[in-house]
Design a protein around this motif. Structure first.
Motif, PDB file in Angstrom:
ATOM      1  N   GLN A 165       0.818  -1.219   0.000  1.00  0.00           N
ATOM      2  CA  GLN A 165       0.000   0.000   0.000  1.00  0.00           C
ATOM      3  C   GLN A 165       0.849   1.264   0.000  1.00  0.00           C
ATOM      4  OE1 GLN A 165      -2.923   0.076   3.105  1.00  0.00           O
ATOM      5  NE2 GLN A 165      -3.681   2.106   2.569  1.00  0.00           N
ATOM      6  N   TYR A 166       1.943   1.275   0.781  1.00  0.00           N
ATOM      7  CA  TYR A 166       2.686   2.529   0.957  1.00  0.00           C
ATOM      8  C   TYR A 166       4.003   2.563   0.189  1.00  0.00           C
ATOM      9  CZ  TYR A 166      -0.657   3.510   4.630  1.00  0.00           C
ATOM     10  OH  TYR A 166      -1.816   3.751   5.321  1.00  0.00           O
ATOM     11  N   GLY A 167       4.407   1.424  -0.395  1.00  0.00           N
ATOM     12  CA  GLY A 167       5.622   1.449  -1.208  1.00  0.00           C
ATOM     13  C   GLY A 167       5.521   2.395  -2.380  1.00  0.00           C
ATOM     14  N   ILE A 217      -4.119 -14.932 -10.038  1.00  0.00           N
ATOM     15  CA  ILE A 217      -4.288 -13.555 -10.513  1.00  0.00           C
ATOM     16  C   ILE A 217      -4.213 -12.605  -9.314  1.00  0.00           C
ATOM     17  CG2 ILE A 217      -5.817 -11.939 -11.691  1.00  0.00           C
ATOM     18  CD1 ILE A 217      -7.089 -14.328 -13.105  1.00  0.00           C
ATOM     19  N   PRO A 218      -3.347 -11.581  -9.357  1.00  0.00           N
ATOM     20  CA  PRO A 218      -3.299 -10.602  -8.261  1.00  0.00           C
ATOM     21  C   PRO A 218      -4.643  -9.891  -8.125  1.00  0.00           C
ATOM     22  CG  PRO A 218      -1.365 -10.398  -9.675  1.00  0.00           C
ATOM     23  CD  PRO A 218      -2.315 -11.314 -10.387  1.00  0.00           C
ATOM     24  N   ALA A 219      -5.067  -9.683  -6.901  1.00  0.00           N
ATOM     25  CA  ALA A 219      -6.366  -9.050  -6.650  1.00  0.00           C
ATOM     26  C   ALA A 219      -6.274  -8.192  -5.400  1.00  0.00           C
ATOM     27  CB  ALA A 219      -7.453 -10.111  -6.502  1.00  0.00           C
ATOM     28  N   ALA A 220      -7.163  -7.207  -5.333  1.00  0.00           N
ATOM     29  CA  ALA A 220      -7.223  -6.316  -4.175  1.00  0.00           C
ATOM     30  C   ALA A 220      -8.641  -5.802  -4.022  1.00  0.00           C
ATOM     31  CB  ALA A 220      -6.243  -5.158  -4.316  1.00  0.00           C
ATOM     32  N   LEU A 221      -8.962  -5.399  -2.808  1.00  0.00           N
ATOM     33  CA  LEU A 221     -10.270  -4.841  -2.488  1.00  0.00           C
ATOM     34  C   LEU A 221     -10.162  -3.338  -2.327  1.00  0.00           C
ATOM     35  CD1 LEU A 221     -11.433  -7.477   0.149  1.00  0.00           C
ATOM     36  CD2 LEU A 221     -12.450  -7.135  -2.105  1.00  0.00           C
ATOM     37  N   LEU A 277      -6.687 -10.594   1.454  1.00  0.00           N
ATOM     38  CA  LEU A 277      -6.548  -9.746   0.279  1.00  0.00           C
ATOM     39  C   LEU A 277      -6.046  -8.361   0.669  1.00  0.00           C
ATOM     40  CD1 LEU A 277      -9.888 -10.681  -1.523  1.00  0.00           C
ATOM     41  CD2 LEU A 277      -7.573 -11.335  -2.257  1.00  0.00           C
ATOM     42  N   PRO A 278      -5.210  -7.733  -0.145  1.00  0.00           N
ATOM     43  CA  PRO A 278      -4.836  -6.329   0.112  1.00  0.00           C
ATOM     44  C   PRO A 278      -6.068  -5.439   0.017  1.00  0.00           C
ATOM     45  CG  PRO A 278      -3.373  -7.352  -1.505  1.00  0.00           C
ATOM     46  CD  PRO A 278      -4.522  -8.290  -1.312  1.00  0.00           C
ATOM     47  N   VAL A 279      -6.044  -4.306   0.696  1.00  0.00           N
ATOM     48  CA  VAL A 279      -7.199  -3.414   0.709  1.00  0.00           C
ATOM     49  C   VAL A 279      -6.729  -1.988   0.487  1.00  0.00           C
ATOM     50  CG1 VAL A 279      -7.128  -3.191   3.222  1.00  0.00           C
ATOM     51  CG2 VAL A 279      -9.241  -2.675   2.004  1.00  0.00           C
ATOM     52  N   LEU A 280      -7.473  -1.245  -0.326  1.00  0.00           N
ATOM     53  CA  LEU A 280      -7.260   0.181  -0.554  1.00  0.00           C
ATOM     54  C   LEU A 280      -8.504   0.914  -0.052  1.00  0.00           C
ATOM     55  CD1 LEU A 280      -5.834   0.030  -4.199  1.00  0.00           C
ATOM     56  CD2 LEU A 280      -4.539   0.229  -2.074  1.00  0.00           C
ATOM     57  N   HIS A 281      -8.292   2.012   0.674  1.00  0.00           N
ATOM     58  CA  HIS A 281      -9.403   2.739   1.287  1.00  0.00           C
ATOM     59  C   HIS A 281      -9.759   3.964   0.446  1.00  0.00           C
ATOM     60  CE1 HIS A 281      -9.454   0.361   4.983  1.00  0.00           C
ATOM     61  NE2 HIS A 281      -8.128   0.382   4.932  1.00  0.00           N
ATOM     62  N   LYS A 282     -11.051   4.112   0.216  1.00  0.00           N
ATOM     63  CA  LYS A 282     -11.555   5.276  -0.502  1.00  0.00           C
ATOM     64  C   LYS A 282     -11.532   6.487   0.424  1.00  0.00           C
ATOM     65  CE  LYS A 282     -14.859   2.526  -3.241  1.00  0.00           C
ATOM     66  NZ  LYS A 282     -16.290   2.340  -3.561  1.00  0.00           N
ATOM     67  N   PRO A 283     -11.436   7.680  -0.187  1.00  0.00           N
ATOM     68  CA  PRO A 283     -11.156   7.962  -1.597  1.00  0.00           C
ATOM     69  C   PRO A 283      -9.671   7.789  -1.903  1.00  0.00           C
ATOM     70  CG  PRO A 283     -11.423  10.004  -0.409  1.00  0.00           C
ATOM     71  CD  PRO A 283     -11.701   8.907   0.581  1.00  0.00           C
ATOM     72  N   LEU A 284      -9.358   7.314  -3.115  1.00  0.00           N
ATOM     73  CA  LEU A 284      -7.986   7.040  -3.520  1.00  0.00           C
ATOM     74  C   LEU A 284      -7.431   8.187  -4.354  1.00  0.00           C
ATOM     75  CD1 LEU A 284      -8.215   3.288  -4.596  1.00  0.00           C
ATOM     76  CD2 LEU A 284      -6.965   4.195  -2.651  1.00  0.00           C
ATOM     77  N   LYS A 285      -6.170   8.467  -4.143  1.00  0.00           N
ATOM     78  CA  LYS A 285      -5.494   9.387  -5.040  1.00  0.00           C
ATOM     79  C   LYS A 285      -5.122   8.630  -6.315  1.00  0.00           C
ATOM     80  CE  LYS A 285      -3.524  12.410  -1.518  1.00  0.00           C
ATOM     81  NZ  LYS A 285      -2.276  12.992  -0.954  1.00  0.00           N
ATOM     82  N   PRO A 286      -5.380   9.202  -7.478  1.00  0.00           N
ATOM     83  CA  PRO A 286      -5.077   8.496  -8.731  1.00  0.00           C
ATOM     84  C   PRO A 286      -3.630   8.051  -8.835  1.00  0.00           C
ATOM     85  CG  PRO A 286      -6.483  10.388  -9.164  1.00  0.00           C
ATOM     86  CD  PRO A 286      -6.090  10.486  -7.720  1.00  0.00           C
ATOM     87  N   ALA A 287      -2.692   8.870  -8.342  1.00  0.00           N
ATOM     88  CA  ALA A 287      -1.281   8.486  -8.432  1.00  0.00           C
ATOM     89  C   ALA A 287      -1.006   7.243  -7.597  1.00  0.00           C
ATOM     90  CB  ALA A 287      -0.399   9.642  -7.979  1.00  0.00           C
ATOM     91  N   ALA A 288      -1.588   7.203  -6.389  1.00  0.00           N
ATOM     92  CA  ALA A 288      -1.391   6.036  -5.537  1.00  0.00           C
ATOM     93  C   ALA A 288      -2.036   4.799  -6.158  1.00  0.00           C
ATOM     94  CB  ALA A 288      -1.977   6.301  -4.150  1.00  0.00           C
ATOM     95  N   LEU A 289      -3.231   4.983  -6.764  1.00  0.00           N
ATOM     96  CA  LEU A 289      -3.905   3.857  -7.411  1.00  0.00           C
ATOM     97  C   LEU A 289      -3.083   3.350  -8.589  1.00  0.00           C
ATOM     98  CD1 LEU A 289      -6.351   1.999  -7.785  1.00  0.00           C
ATOM     99  CD2 LEU A 289      -7.432   3.840  -9.105  1.00  0.00           C
ATOM    100  N   ARG A 290      -2.539   4.274  -9.356  1.00  0.00           N
ATOM    101  CA  ARG A 290      -1.757   3.869 -10.532  1.00  0.00           C
ATOM    102  C   ARG A 290      -0.508   3.105 -10.108  1.00  0.00           C
ATOM    103  NH1 ARG A 290       0.037   7.817 -15.549  1.00  0.00           N
ATOM    104  NH2 ARG A 290       0.982   6.166 -16.840  1.00  0.00           N
ATOM    105  N   ALA A 291       0.187   3.588  -9.059  1.00  0.00           N
ATOM    106  CA  ALA A 291       1.385   2.894  -8.588  1.00  0.00           C
ATOM    107  C   ALA A 291       1.036   1.502  -8.077  1.00  0.00           C
ATOM    108  CB  ALA A 291       2.055   3.718  -7.493  1.00  0.00           C
TER     109      ALA A 291
END
Length: 661
Positions: free
Chosen positions: A375-377, A610-614, A632-646
């Motif tokens: 998530q933070y790399g 297949i890599p997957a995330a929530l 599963l890895p998790v991303l919390h909304k709202p996401l910054k597009p740059a972080a999502l892209r990375a």
């Protein structure tokens, strides 16, 4: 409730200061001293009189015998002297009489001869005691003239010369008996006086102590809460006034206690009603926060993605187009700040409302560290920092979700306030039963005076102008609350100019055995460039977000298969004849379905590797627990597009490495 603590102290004081004992002591002690002094004085006086009379008697007896026996001693007339001695012995106090000649030998002894010394010291007139015996001695001298005394005329003796000595032994038992008699009489008299005085003092003390003891008992009862206790006001004078005062005081206390009890009952009823109202408000607030945590973050997430897509579509030109781009960037910055504020406020509100509950369990820390690295790399790489997270095979006993949130906030805070260098995350063993997680950074450091204040809401050491790019000052406040919730307070060590270290301790437990499905700890450097256009499957229940994601992924050069259900995405991929390179899914889907089920369905159709995330905006405890259990890895909304892209690039590079591409 009235405590009964003073009662034992009052009882102890009653034993120490009993009124009857004090009255008896006041009456008897002076009398005892006076009687003792008088008895001693009269006894000593009588003894002195007895000794004086006995001494006078002995001296008179020796004087008479010395005068009467002088001529007979010279003449050798023992018979006459013996009669004289027999007469003197008739006195009961005389035990023995002896007459010695000029050489000190006994010439005539009458009475108990064994009590006399072996020889007499002629010429000395003296008296001495030996036990109950008194010795008197007197020299025998010749008197008169030569014309009248034929012995003097014949020159046998000279006038006034010592021709012998008389010794009288008297018994002092009479004096001793007198002393014993006087002592016995004195003691009898003293005892009689003491008994009489004691009886009078006891009667007086009874008349005084009984009312006082009744007053003390009433005071003790009042002190123990028996405010209805009264004392009979029958004593005259000051005692009666004291009894009436105690009754009056008890009446006032009883009235005040009744009034106080009534007020307490009213206040208790009011507080109970307020508590019920507050509990209902907290329950309603908790329900609102549970809903708001997802429903408010959904549009913010969509807005962020749409703004990013709009910015990508605007031409890079001068003039009016440049001005429009600047406005879009300002709107995007404001949206990001509002999203961050919303996230922090919702988290704080849930913590303050007591909605978040810690659920400790034994879990391997490797899984938590892996999710944090994923998530933070990318965020650290975007800022030019190195994020090093050391893997570990140990297991901890705590709430893995809340612990991950604490570490995530600390890492995000370190990335935000570190300009260059690296951030290191690891853990150390502390003794045998504890682990200490540590987050090190190479930032500016925190002065000692501010190391407590950084955990306050909205306090930022390096942001007095409240710049939106430096956060809102709520991250460490959330960290402190979460640390208190899981029983692991966060500590901070820092050196100005060198960096800081945030740490917290958790309990160790036996590590969970590794399974075949566990993934190794992956590197975080995404591989640049791909030969074919990657395909990502995306599932969300919000059409707006689907449109925004399609637009933004298209700008990134990534194909996207989207739908509100896993079946729709699966059918679309089947028609295209494509296998997804990565899967992203919202947690909450229509018809009560979850993203975990959607990912499992797509993996079942196209491959389990297949890599997957929530992606979720729901922070309810049950949701987070379910996501954690899924692994599963998790991303919390709202996401910054740059972080999502990375993050997506990282997933794609990982999937390509697995497939051997």
């Amino acid at each position: 409730m009235v405590e009964d603590g003073p009662a034992p102290r009052l009882e102890k004081a009653a034993w120490r200061r009993d009124l009857r004992l004090r009255i008896l002591a006041v009456a008897l002690i002076p009398l005892l001293i006076a009687v003792s002094l008088l008895a001693g004085y009269f006894t000593q006086r009588q003894i002195e009189v007895g000794w004086t009379a006995l001494s006078d008697q002995g001296q008179a007896m020796t004087r008479r015998l010395a005068e009467a026996a002088a001529f007979d001693l010279v003449a050798g007339n023992r018979l006459y002297v013996k009669r004289l001695l027999d007469y003197e012995l008739s006195n009961g106090d005389c035990l023995s009489i002896g007459i010695a000649d000029q050489t000190g030998r006994w010439w005539l002894v009458n009475g108990r001869a064994t009590l006399l010394p072996a020889s007499a010291a002629v010429g000395a007139e003296r008296a001495w005691k030996s036990g109950d015996l008194i010795y008197f001695t007197r020299p025998i001298r010749l008197g008169g003239s030569a014309e009248q005394d034929p012995y003097l005329a014949a020159g046998v003796a000279r006038p006034g010369s010592v021709i012998g000595q008389v010794t009288v032994l008297l018994n002092a038992e009479s004096v001793t008996a007198t002393r014993h008699h006087i002592l016995l009489v004195s003691l009898s008299l003293a005892l009689s006086m003491l008994v009489l005085t004691g009886w009078l003092a006891w009667r007086l003390s009874q008349r005084l102590s009984q009312p006082l003891r009744a007053v003390i008992a009433a005071v003790r009862g009042i002190a123990q809460g028996n405010l209805g206790r009264r004392v009979a006001a029958v004593s005259p004078g000051e005692l009666g006034e004291l009894e009436r005062g105690i009754n009056h005081m008890a009446g006032i206390l009883e009235r005040h206690a009744g009034e106080l009890e009534r007020r307490i009952d009213e206040a208790t009823a009011e507080l109970r009603a307020q508590k019920q109202t507050a509990e209902a408000a907290v329950l309603a607030r908790s329900r609102f926060l549970a809903a708001a945590s997802h429903d408010l973050r959904q549009p913010m997430h969509a807005l962020t993605l749409l703004l990013s897509a709009l910015k990508e579509k605007l031409p890079r030109a001068t003039g009016e187009a440049s001005e429009v781009l600047r406005l879009v960037e300002n709107i995007e910055a404001s949206a990001h700040a509002m999203a961050s504020l919303l996230n922090a406020l919702l988290d704080l509100s849930r913590l303050d409302a007591g909605v978040v509950v810690a659920r400790p369990l034994c879990f391997p820390v490797s899984a938590v560290l892996l999710r944090l690295a994923n998530q933070y790399g990318p965020l650290a790489q975007e800022k030019g920092l190195r994020l090093k997270i050391h893997d570990s095979r140990l297991a901890a006993y705590n709430d893995p979700v809340l612990l991950e949130r604490i570490l995530g906030n600390l890492i995000a805070n370190a990335i935000r306030y570190t300009e260059h260098g690296r951030i290191v995350v690891g853990l150390r063993r502390v003794q045998q039963e504890w682990l200490r997680f540590e987050v090190w950074d190479s930032g500016r450091g925190i002065p000692e005076a501010y190391r407590e204040r950084i955990f306050e809401e909205y306090f930022q050491l390096e942001n007095p102008e409240r710049g939106r790019d430096k956060g809102l000052g709520l991250g460490l406040a959330i960290v402190r609350r979460l640390g208190q919730l899981i029983g692991s307070p966060v500590e901070v060590r820092s050196t100005v100019g060198k960096g800081s270290c945030f740490s917290l301790r958790v309990m160790r437990c036996e590590p969970v055995p590794a399974t075949a499905a566990s993934e190794p700890f992956a590197a975080m450097t995404p591989k640049a460039g791909t030969v074919t256009v990657p395909m990502v499957a995306f599932i969300d229940d919000d059409e707006t977000i689907l449109e925004a994601m399609t637009a933004i992924f298209g700008q990134w050069g990534i194909d996207l298969a989207v739908g509100t259900r896993a079946s729709q995405v699966r059918d679309e991929l089947m028609e295209l004849g494509r296998r997804p390179d990565a899967i992203l899914s919202d947690y909450r889907l229509p018809e009560g379905r979850t993203g975990i089920e959607a990912i499992a369905a797509l993996r079942g159709a196209f491959g389990r590797d297949i890599p997957a995330a929530l992606i979720t905006g729901d922070t309810a405890a049950a949701t987070i627990q379910a996501i954690t259990a899924s692994g599963l890895p998790v991303l919390h909304k709202p996401l910054k597009p740059a972080a999502l892209r990375a993050f997506v690039n990282h997933m794609l590079s990982r999937g390509k490495a697995r497939s051997g591409g």
